[in-house]
Write a protein that holds these residues in place. Structure first.
Motif, mmCIF file in Angstrom:
data_model
loop_
_atom_site.group_PDB
_atom_site.id
_atom_site.type_symbol
_atom_site.label_atom_id
_atom_site.label_comp_id
_atom_site.label_asym_id
_atom_site.label_seq_id
_atom_site.Cartn_x
_atom_site.Cartn_y
_atom_site.Cartn_z
ATOM 1 N N PHE A 131 23.000 -4.985 -28.332
ATOM 2 C CA PHE A 131 22.529 -5.313 -27.053
ATOM 3 C C PHE A 131 21.540 -4.356 -26.596
ATOM 4 C CE2 PHE A 131 25.363 -9.028 -27.055
ATOM 5 C CZ PHE A 131 24.601 -9.859 -26.504
ATOM 6 N N ALA A 132 21.850 -3.120 -26.835
ATOM 7 C CA ALA A 132 21.052 -1.805 -26.430
ATOM 8 C C ALA A 132 19.838 -2.073 -27.049
ATOM 9 C CB ALA A 132 21.887 -0.662 -26.752
ATOM 10 N N HIS A 133 19.756 -2.459 -28.382
ATOM 11 C CA HIS A 133 18.522 -2.547 -29.060
ATOM 12 C C HIS A 133 17.610 -3.625 -28.454
ATOM 13 C CE1 HIS A 133 15.884 -2.952 -32.767
ATOM 14 N NE2 HIS A 133 16.210 -4.280 -32.465
ATOM 15 N N VAL A 134 18.287 -4.689 -28.074
ATOM 16 C CA VAL A 134 17.472 -5.892 -27.655
ATOM 17 C C VAL A 134 16.840 -5.581 -26.334
ATOM 18 C CG1 VAL A 134 17.784 -8.219 -26.514
ATOM 19 C CG2 VAL A 134 18.873 -7.581 -28.845
ATOM 20 N N SER A 146 25.428 -4.583 -23.162
ATOM 21 C CA SER A 146 25.539 -3.442 -24.228
ATOM 22 C C SER A 146 26.774 -2.401 -23.716
ATOM 23 C CB SER A 146 24.327 -2.761 -24.319
ATOM 24 O OG SER A 146 24.546 -1.672 -25.005
ATOM 25 N N LEU A 147 26.750 -2.176 -22.204
ATOM 26 C CA LEU A 147 27.760 -1.263 -21.779
ATOM 27 C C LEU A 147 29.280 -2.089 -21.728
ATOM 28 C CD1 LEU A 147 25.456 0.187 -18.984
ATOM 29 C CD2 LEU A 147 26.667 1.484 -21.310
ATOM 30 N N ASP A 148 29.066 -3.361 -21.419
ATOM 31 C CA ASP A 148 30.500 -4.160 -21.402
ATOM 32 C C ASP A 148 31.031 -4.105 -22.874
ATOM 33 O OD1 ASP A 148 29.816 -5.070 -18.670
ATOM 34 O OD2 ASP A 148 28.981 -7.079 -19.260
ATOM 35 N N GLU A 149 30.064 -4.435 -23.702
ATOM 36 C CA GLU A 149 30.673 -4.419 -25.204
ATOM 37 C C GLU A 149 31.299 -3.187 -25.595
ATOM 38 O OE1 GLU A 149 31.230 -7.207 -26.280
ATOM 39 O OE2 GLU A 149 29.345 -8.429 -25.631
ATOM 40 N N LEU A 150 30.574 -1.984 -25.254
ATOM 41 C CA LEU A 150 31.260 -0.700 -25.408
ATOM 42 C C LEU A 150 32.679 -0.467 -24.900
ATOM 43 C CD1 LEU A 150 30.861 2.190 -26.808
ATOM 44 C CD2 LEU A 150 29.864 2.913 -24.895
ATOM 45 N N ARG A 151 32.796 -1.068 -23.611
ATOM 46 C CA ARG A 151 33.917 -0.859 -22.623
ATOM 47 C C ARG A 151 35.001 -1.694 -23.514
ATOM 48 N NH1 ARG A 151 36.751 -2.470 -18.119
ATOM 49 N NH2 ARG A 151 35.787 -4.538 -18.132
ATOM 50 N N GLY A 154 23.839 -16.362 -22.023
ATOM 51 C CA GLY A 154 23.474 -17.021 -23.187
ATOM 52 C C GLY A 154 22.855 -18.289 -22.679
ATOM 53 N N LEU A 155 23.496 -18.983 -21.683
ATOM 54 C CA LEU A 155 22.891 -20.334 -21.405
ATOM 55 C C LEU A 155 21.535 -19.984 -20.646
ATOM 56 C CD1 LEU A 155 23.300 -23.345 -21.042
ATOM 57 C CD2 LEU A 155 24.294 -22.817 -18.687
ATOM 58 N N ALA A 210 15.945 -7.793 -20.145
ATOM 59 C CA ALA A 210 16.453 -6.517 -20.591
ATOM 60 C C ALA A 210 17.513 -5.902 -19.859
ATOM 61 C CB ALA A 210 15.078 -5.594 -20.670
ATOM 62 N N VAL A 211 17.323 -5.949 -18.548
ATOM 63 C CA VAL A 211 18.425 -5.283 -17.888
ATOM 64 C C VAL A 211 19.982 -6.028 -17.916
ATOM 65 C CG1 VAL A 211 19.453 -4.931 -15.402
ATOM 66 C CG2 VAL A 211 17.001 -4.424 -15.905
ATOM 67 N N ALA A 212 19.794 -7.481 -18.111
ATOM 68 C CA ALA A 212 21.073 -8.162 -18.284
ATOM 69 C C ALA A 212 21.725 -7.605 -19.822
ATOM 70 C CB ALA A 212 20.938 -9.442 -18.263
ATOM 71 N N ALA A 213 20.741 -7.333 -20.524
ATOM 72 C CA ALA A 213 20.978 -7.049 -22.066
ATOM 73 C C ALA A 213 21.650 -5.623 -21.974
ATOM 74 C CB ALA A 213 20.128 -7.084 -23.165
#
Lengths: 505, 120
Positions: A112-115, A132-137, A237-238, A125-128
């Motif tokens: 997600f950081a890459h995206v 990305s940070l959520d997923e790390l958490r 996603g939606l 981009a801000v949402a991604a």
């Protein structure tokens, strides 16, 4: 300028205002990845942000959740919370989670950081970036939570190493590797839409409710801590899908192909969840079939009706999933029961109460097809001949699961599908997996199939023991039947201690 | 299109080409209607191996624990390799039977349909 910004202004400046068009270099050079997939976007500003969350409030929210979660984790550890679970066999679901799912959270963080860097619309981009940070958490909180169990239980000590090597973990690993090696829009369709939106309830609800039903307060708590993030991910996603479908008609067939592919890939991955729900959890939540009907057939059905106005159809292979729902978990259990000597979690013989539950939940299939097999295995084990399959199984080239799935219309015959490409022969478990290969054979000819890799000599040696050592399994502790395992013994000892302590109070 | 890729004419490396198997080829076996064995089995075998070794060593070793195995009347067993019927000749090699790299051999044992006839 006013000292304090209004909400709307703040959102404008802290998200949309962060983007700009480059001038020294062309935008195409700065964003090299967002066109080759053929997706056309005419107006990035048409992106509707459903959350309007700014980075500063994001930090505040997440920090608050962290404080609560870590307070619970600390108290769980201090109070020997692991002794409160329903049954030590429950932990096998947790092992599967840390080995199979947590590494994907980390991969999601990276990609997600890459995206976020590589799509030129600042809104998504801000949402991604936040995701990305959520997923790390999520990866981090899962590791911290489950590390407590690692002090007392087997199979949790080398999950990251195992994820890249062990045969059944190549299933989730190859799923995610497929997504991150696609372009950014396919990745968003795969992970944000198909997985997060369409199928995530079938992953998170069973794991977190399973934890709640089985006394695993620690896992429930990280589940809650992730829940509000998950609803943000689902909405992303939606929104992505609707945005792309609205931008250009030419996007419709591309998105349809990705939906067909990622519905099937996600569904195949959920085979592990089906087995967990029906076989691994000592206290059951609901059956896989019930979960599939509630979370996919009802919710997904409504979704595809909604998307029909863009010309999107329900993935064709949804009909196959419907036919498989009363046998999927039993077919998966058969695989893991007979290969549990090579797995870093335990399986066991199914007791009568559990069989009665399966018969009630699966009246068309269980007594007719699966009970006699379970009875036979139980008898064999009682006679000292616990059944392990010492030959290696044939794997599907795409999903990489042992080819134990049966014909959609005949549950007594294995479903074999194959393709010929550049003179080579490839095998698949289903029309869904074959279709994915046939669309992009140059991608899947590279599949790292664990069984073939063992034969090629790339996995530590030729004997099963060599391979398991290369996996870093503690032989005799991580693997084999639960019955007689170190966990089985320690659990009864612990409980005697706990009850003595209670009596002393 | 062979793959949607950033690079034109992207070509993937074939991970399982026969040269990687040290002179062996991968052969799969499936005993029909015996799903106690959850999937077809895979073996790296020399192409010149006589079919007799399949009958005398491989199948008894890996399928012999099934109660139906001892009851098999081998003269009635039907065989296919990659969908084509064949009659095994123990003296002839796998290659002579049309078995190539990643071939699937399916065998059916008439009258034997698994534990209690449930195809397990």
């Amino acid at each position: 300028m006013a000292k304090k910004l209004g909400l709307k202004q703040k959102y404008q400046m802290m998200t949309r205002g962060l983007g700009w068009d480059t001038t020294y270099q062309s935008m195409d050079k700065v964003y090299p990845f967002d066109k080759f997939e053929g997706i056309k976007v005419h107006d990035w500003d048409a992106w509707e942000d459903p959350f309007r969350l700014t980075m500063d409030s994001y930090w505040k929210l997440q920090a608050e959740k962290e404080r609560k979660l870590y307070a619970v984790i600390d108290s769980f550890a201090q109070n020997n919370g692991h002794l409160g679970i329903s049954d030590p066999r429950y932990l096998n679901a947790v092992k599967l989670f840390i080995q199979g799912v947590s590494p994907l959270e980390y991969m999601a963080h990276r990609h997600f950081a890459h995206v976020a860097r590589n799509i030129r619309g600042i809104g998504p981009a801000v949402a991604a970036q936040m995701q990305s940070l959520d997923e790390l958490r999520h990866a981090q909180t899962q590791i911290h939570t489950i590390s407590h169990y690692n002090k007392f239980f087997d199979g949790i000590h080398e999950w990251r190493h195992m994820h890249d090597r062990v045969w059944y973990l190549s299933v989730p690993k190859s799923f995610f590797d497929d997504a991150v090696t696609a372009g950014p829009f396919e990745f968003l369709t795969a992970i944000s839409f198909s997985f997060e939106y369409l199928l995530t309830n079938l992953l998170f609800v069973p794991f977190m409710s399973g934890a709640a039903y089985n006394g695993d307060l620690a896992t429930v708590t990280f589940g809650f801590s992730a829940q509000s993030d998950e609803s943000r991910h689902m909405t992303l996603g939606l929104e992505v899908i609707k945005f792309l479908l609205e931008q250009d008609e030419a996007n419709v067939p591309i998105i349809q192909r990705w939906l067909d592919k990622w519905f099937w890939r996600g569904y195949r991955l959920l085979t592990l969840v089906a087995m967990m729900m029906d076989y691994l959890l000592p206290k059951k939540i609901m059956s896989w079939q019930e979960a599939w009907e509630m979370y996919y057939e009802e919710a997904g059905g409504a979704l595809f009706q909604d998307l029909a106005r863009y010309g999107i159809k329900e993935p064709m292979s949804a009909a196959v999933a419907r036919k498989e729902k009363n046998r999927l978990s039993s077919e998966a259990w058969a695989i893991f029961y007979q290969y549990t000597h090579a797995a870093a979690f335990h399986t066991w013989d199914i007791d009568e109460e559990h069989k009665a539950w399966l018969a009630e939940k699966y009246p068309e299939t269980f007594d007719k097809l699966y009970r006699p097999r379970l009875d036979f295995w139980e008898k064999e084990a009682a006679a000292g001949r616990r059944f392990y399959n010492n030959a290696l199984p044939q794997l599907c080239t795409v999903c990489q699961i042992p080819m134990g799935f049966t014909e959609p219309d005949d549950p007594t015959t294995i479903c074999f599908r194959e393709s010929e490409y550049k003179g080579e022969h490839y095998h698949f478990c289903s029309d869904g997996c074959k279709g994915i290969f046939d669309n992009e054979p140059e991608k899947y000819v590279q599949s790292w199939l664990p069984v073939h890799q063992i034969f090629q000599g790339n996995c530590g040696g030729a004997s099963v023991e060599d391979v398991l050592k290369w996996y870093r399994m503690n032989l005799g502790a991580d693997n084999l039947d639960f019955s007689g395992s170190p966990e089985d013994k320690f659990w009864s000892e612990w409980h005697r201690t706990a009850s003595r302590a209670e009596a002393a109070e | 299109m062979a793959v949607v890729a950033l690079k034109d004419n992207y070509i993937g490396e074939v991970a399982d080409r026969v040269e990687n198997f040290h002179g062996n080829q991968v052969v799969y076996f499936n005993w029909e209607k015996h799903l106690m064995f959850c999937a077809a089995t895979a073996f790296p075998l020399p192409p010149d191996m006589p079919f007799g070794a399949v009958l005398e060593q491989i199948l008894p070793t890996y399928y012999g624990m099934h109660p139906d195995f001892a009851k098999i009347d081998w003269s009635k067993v039907t065989w296919t390799v990659d969908g084509k019927a064949f009659t095994p000749d123990p003296a002839k090699s796998l290659k002579d039977h049309g078995v190539r790299h990643k071939s699937l051999i399916r065998f059916t044992t008439p009258g034997l349909d698994g534990i209690d006839g449930t195809c397990s």
